[in-house]
Motif scaffolding. Sequence first.
Motif, PDB file in Angstrom:
ATOM      1  N   SER A 261      38.884  58.957  38.196  1.00 19.18           N
ATOM      2  CA  SER A 261      39.406  57.869  39.026  1.00 19.18           C
ATOM      3  C   SER A 261      38.283  56.909  39.393  1.00 19.18           C
ATOM      4  CB  SER A 261      40.053  58.439  40.283  1.00 19.18           C
ATOM      5  OG  SER A 261      39.130  59.256  40.997  1.00 19.18           O
ATOM      6  N   ILE A 262      38.652  55.645  39.586  1.00 16.84           N
ATOM      7  CA  ILE A 262      37.668  54.588  39.807  1.00 16.84           C
ATOM      8  C   ILE A 262      37.979  53.839  41.087  1.00 16.84           C
ATOM      9  CG2 ILE A 262      36.821  52.362  38.953  1.00 16.84           C
ATOM     10  CD1 ILE A 262      37.174  53.388  36.134  1.00 16.84           C
ATOM     11  N   ALA A 263      36.937  53.572  41.878  1.00 16.25           N
ATOM     12  CA  ALA A 263      37.045  52.691  43.039  1.00 16.25           C
ATOM     13  C   ALA A 263      35.896  51.693  42.981  1.00 16.25           C
ATOM     14  CB  ALA A 263      36.999  53.475  44.341  1.00 16.25           C
ATOM     15  N   ILE A 264      36.195  50.467  43.331  1.00 17.03           N
ATOM     16  CA  ILE A 264      35.182  49.412  43.393  1.00 17.03           C
ATOM     17  C   ILE A 264      34.945  49.104  44.859  1.00 17.03           C
ATOM     18  CG2 ILE A 264      34.619  47.034  42.774  1.00 17.03           C
ATOM     19  CD1 ILE A 264      36.588  47.433  40.373  1.00 17.03           C
ATOM     20  N   LEU A 265      33.698  49.270  45.277  1.00 15.07           N
ATOM     21  CA  LEU A 265      33.345  49.085  46.681  1.00 15.07           C
ATOM     22  C   LEU A 265      32.736  47.707  46.868  1.00 15.07           C
ATOM     23  CD1 LEU A 265      31.826  52.628  47.370  1.00 15.07           C
ATOM     24  CD2 LEU A 265      34.211  51.888  47.450  1.00 15.07           C
ATOM     25  N   GLY A 266      33.543  46.800  47.385  1.00 13.46           N
ATOM     26  CA  GLY A 266      33.126  45.421  47.564  1.00 13.46           C
ATOM     27  C   GLY A 266      34.137  44.485  46.928  1.00 13.46           C
ATOM     28  N   ALA A 267      34.816  43.688  47.761  1.00 10.45           N
ATOM     29  CA  ALA A 267      35.876  42.817  47.269  1.00 10.45           C
ATOM     30  C   ALA A 267      35.435  41.360  47.232  1.00 10.45           C
ATOM     31  CB  ALA A 267      37.128  42.973  48.136  1.00 10.45           C
ATOM     32  N   GLY A 268      34.177  41.148  46.828  1.00 12.34           N
ATOM     33  CA  GLY A 268      33.733  39.799  46.564  1.00 12.34           C
ATOM     34  C   GLY A 268      34.271  39.337  45.218  1.00 12.34           C
TER      35      GLY A 268
ATOM     36  N   GLN B 212      41.112  51.354  42.597  1.00  7.78           N
ATOM     37  CA  GLN B 212      41.059  51.035  44.022  1.00  7.78           C
ATOM     38  C   GLN B 212      39.989  49.975  44.246  1.00  7.78           C
ATOM     39  OE1 GLN B 212      41.427  53.989  47.267  1.00  7.78           O
ATOM     40  NE2 GLN B 212      41.224  55.515  45.646  1.00  7.78           N
ATOM     41  N   LEU B 213      40.286  49.020  45.120  1.00  8.95           N
ATOM     42  CA  LEU B 213      39.331  47.977  45.483  1.00  8.95           C
ATOM     43  C   LEU B 213      39.164  48.009  46.996  1.00  8.95           C
ATOM     44  CD1 LEU B 213      37.583  45.497  44.767  1.00  8.95           C
ATOM     45  CD2 LEU B 213      39.669  44.100  44.917  1.00  8.95           C
TER      46      LEU B 213
ATOM     47  N   ALA C 219      37.388  58.691  45.098  1.00  7.99           N
ATOM     48  CA  ALA C 219      37.377  58.451  43.653  1.00  7.99           C
ATOM     49  C   ALA C 219      36.155  59.117  43.015  1.00  7.99           C
ATOM     50  CB  ALA C 219      37.372  56.953  43.360  1.00  7.99           C
ATOM     51  N   ASP C 220      36.268  59.437  41.734  1.00 12.36           N
ATOM     52  CA  ASP C 220      35.169  60.104  41.020  1.00 12.36           C
ATOM     53  C   ASP C 220      34.023  59.150  40.704  1.00 12.36           C
ATOM     54  OD1 ASP C 220      36.676  62.579  40.740  1.00 12.36           O
ATOM     55  OD2 ASP C 220      37.880  61.516  39.255  1.00 12.36           O
ATOM     56  N   VAL C 221      34.377  57.920  40.306  1.00 14.86           N
ATOM     57  CA  VAL C 221      33.397  56.907  39.910  1.00 14.86           C
ATOM     58  C   VAL C 221      33.477  55.755  40.896  1.00 14.86           C
ATOM     59  CG1 VAL C 221      32.648  55.322  38.097  1.00 14.86           C
ATOM     60  CG2 VAL C 221      33.623  57.549  37.489  1.00 14.86           C
ATOM     61  N   LEU C 222      32.348  55.416  41.494  1.00 12.99           N
ATOM     62  CA  LEU C 222      32.295  54.351  42.495  1.00 12.99           C
ATOM     63  C   LEU C 222      31.394  53.232  42.001  1.00 12.99           C
ATOM     64  CD1 LEU C 222      31.824  56.665  45.607  1.00 12.99           C
ATOM     65  CD2 LEU C 222      33.964  55.676  44.782  1.00 12.99           C
ATOM     66  N   LEU C 223      31.958  52.047  41.842  1.00 16.81           N
ATOM     67  CA  LEU C 223      31.193  50.876  41.439  1.00 16.81           C
ATOM     68  C   LEU C 223      30.783  50.131  42.700  1.00 16.81           C
ATOM     69  CD1 LEU C 223      32.744  51.685  38.821  1.00 16.81           C
ATOM     70  CD2 LEU C 223      32.758  49.261  38.221  1.00 16.81           C
TER      71      LEU C 223
ATOM     72  N   ALA D  90      29.422  61.743  51.898  1.00 17.27           N
ATOM     73  CA  ALA D  90      30.619  61.560  51.073  1.00 17.27           C
ATOM     74  C   ALA D  90      30.270  61.169  49.646  1.00 17.27           C
ATOM     75  CB  ALA D  90      31.525  60.502  51.695  1.00 17.27           C
ATOM     76  N   LEU D  91      29.089  60.601  49.440  1.00 14.42           N
ATOM     77  CA  LEU D  91      28.678  60.144  48.116  1.00 14.42           C
ATOM     78  C   LEU D  91      28.007  61.243  47.290  1.00 14.42           C
ATOM     79  CD1 LEU D  91      27.214  56.663  49.126  1.00 14.42           C
ATOM     80  CD2 LEU D  91      29.369  57.084  47.946  1.00 14.42           C
ATOM     81  N   ALA D  92      27.747  62.365  47.887  1.00 14.80           N
ATOM     82  CA  ALA D  92      27.065  63.459  47.180  1.00 14.80           C
ATOM     83  C   ALA D  92      27.857  63.874  45.945  1.00 14.80           C
ATOM     84  CB  ALA D  92      26.891  64.649  48.113  1.00 14.80           C
ATOM     85  N   GLY D  93      27.159  63.972  44.821  1.00 14.77           N
ATOM     86  CA  GLY D  93      27.757  64.425  43.579  1.00 14.77           C
ATOM     87  C   GLY D  93      28.598  63.399  42.852  1.00 14.77           C
ATOM     88  N   LYS D  94      28.724  62.200  43.396  1.00  9.84           N
ATOM     89  CA  LYS D  94      29.538  61.169  42.774  1.00  9.84           C
ATOM     90  C   LYS D  94      28.769  60.450  41.657  1.00  9.84           C
ATOM     91  CE  LYS D  94      33.119  61.343  45.667  1.00  9.84           C
ATOM     92  NZ  LYS D  94      34.507  61.616  45.258  1.00  9.84           N
ATOM     93  N   THR D  95      29.498  59.756  40.813  1.00 11.32           N
ATOM     94  CA  THR D  95      28.890  58.819  39.872  1.00 11.32           C
ATOM     95  C   THR D  95      28.883  57.458  40.534  1.00 11.32           C
ATOM     96  OG1 THR D  95      29.597  60.029  37.886  1.00 11.32           O
ATOM     97  CG2 THR D  95      29.125  57.691  37.631  1.00 11.32           C
ATOM     98  N   LEU D  96      27.691  56.934  40.801  1.00 12.88           N
ATOM     99  CA  LEU D  96      27.530  55.666  41.507  1.00 12.88           C
ATOM    100  C   LEU D  96      26.976  54.625  40.539  1.00 12.88           C
ATOM    101  CD1 LEU D  96      25.949  56.927  44.866  1.00 12.88           C
ATOM    102  CD2 LEU D  96      28.362  56.708  44.241  1.00 12.88           C
ATOM    103  N   VAL D  97      27.745  53.589  40.309  1.00 11.57           N
ATOM    104  CA  VAL D  97      27.367  52.537  39.367  1.00 11.57           C
ATOM    105  C   VAL D  97      27.040  51.279  40.158  1.00 11.57           C
ATOM    106  CG1 VAL D  97      28.026  51.222  37.330  1.00 11.57           C
ATOM    107  CG2 VAL D  97      28.946  53.531  37.670  1.00 11.57           C
TER     108      VAL D  97
END
Length: 318
Positions: free
Chosen positions: A2-9, A26-27, A69-73, A91-98
């Motif tokens: 699952s993917i979430a994008i953090l930042g709605a610019g 998710q945005l 979400a598994d992958v956080l942009l 909360a970010l531990a172990g996540k894929t952070l892009v």
Amino acid sequence: MSIAILGAGAFGTALAITLAQNGPVQLWARNADQATQMQRTRQNTARLPGATLPENVSVTADIARALRADVLLLAMPMQQMGGFLNTHATALAGKTLVSCSKGIDLASGQGPTALIEAICPTARAMVLTGPSFAADIARGLPTALTLACRTDAEALQAQLSTPTLRLYRTTDTTGAELGGALKNVIAIAAGVVIGAGLGDSARAALMTRGFAEMNRIATHLGARPETLAGLSGFGDLVLTCTSAQSRNFRFGHALGAGESFDAKTTVEGVATAKAVSILAKTHAIDMPVAAMIAALTESRITVSDAIQALMARPLKEE
């Protein structure tokens, strides 16, 4: 995953639009009113007018929900990333952070991957960077970017690629993130050149010498030259130095023309110029263009002083 994008610019919204071709996204918007409006109208009128959010893009201001979400942009300004990571480290531990940010953290002098690894050591740090304007991505125009990760990222490369967004991968995170950061400084300088009426020949010279500076410090810090010659370096440099869609170029143009600029607009190259000037002094790397932009943006010199100083430098071999 699952993917979430953090930042709605603008860029975060554009990524949500294109990645929705592959599945639900998710945005996350920091402002609750903005999130509600975007979810209801399917538009980001403040940051990306004219672009419509697909139905499988869910806009939320609930950070706990987004972080599941598994992958956080991370599509946020570079100077905000450290604070965000510290606040949500558990909360970010172990996540894929892009990281989708281009710059150098002023507080630590680190790029995004080093910052992520320092604050969230169990997370998998990546960088998504390259020549891209949010409006082009949102319109579905062909775009190619670099996905950088110290370990293999072939699976995520496939998941984040779409029919209109093509990703190339590299393990050279240093080169990818420095290319994306440093080109903003040169883009400001290119804008100054055009804004001051110095012409396209002067801009071409500035871009060439600026690219030499980018290579000098990046390779000194461990980057591979071929990375700087790729999308995240040369490709992004060409785009941002030649188009008024670039905020850094527009800011430099205003400086060169002696005009005002919207203070609410994020111009990453300003902080990067300061940060890279400090790095250059620390490592004894000659970076005259970056030094001049740092001085200009801090009002320590005038545009005419900067031009005269650069043209008066000793003659040398190329």
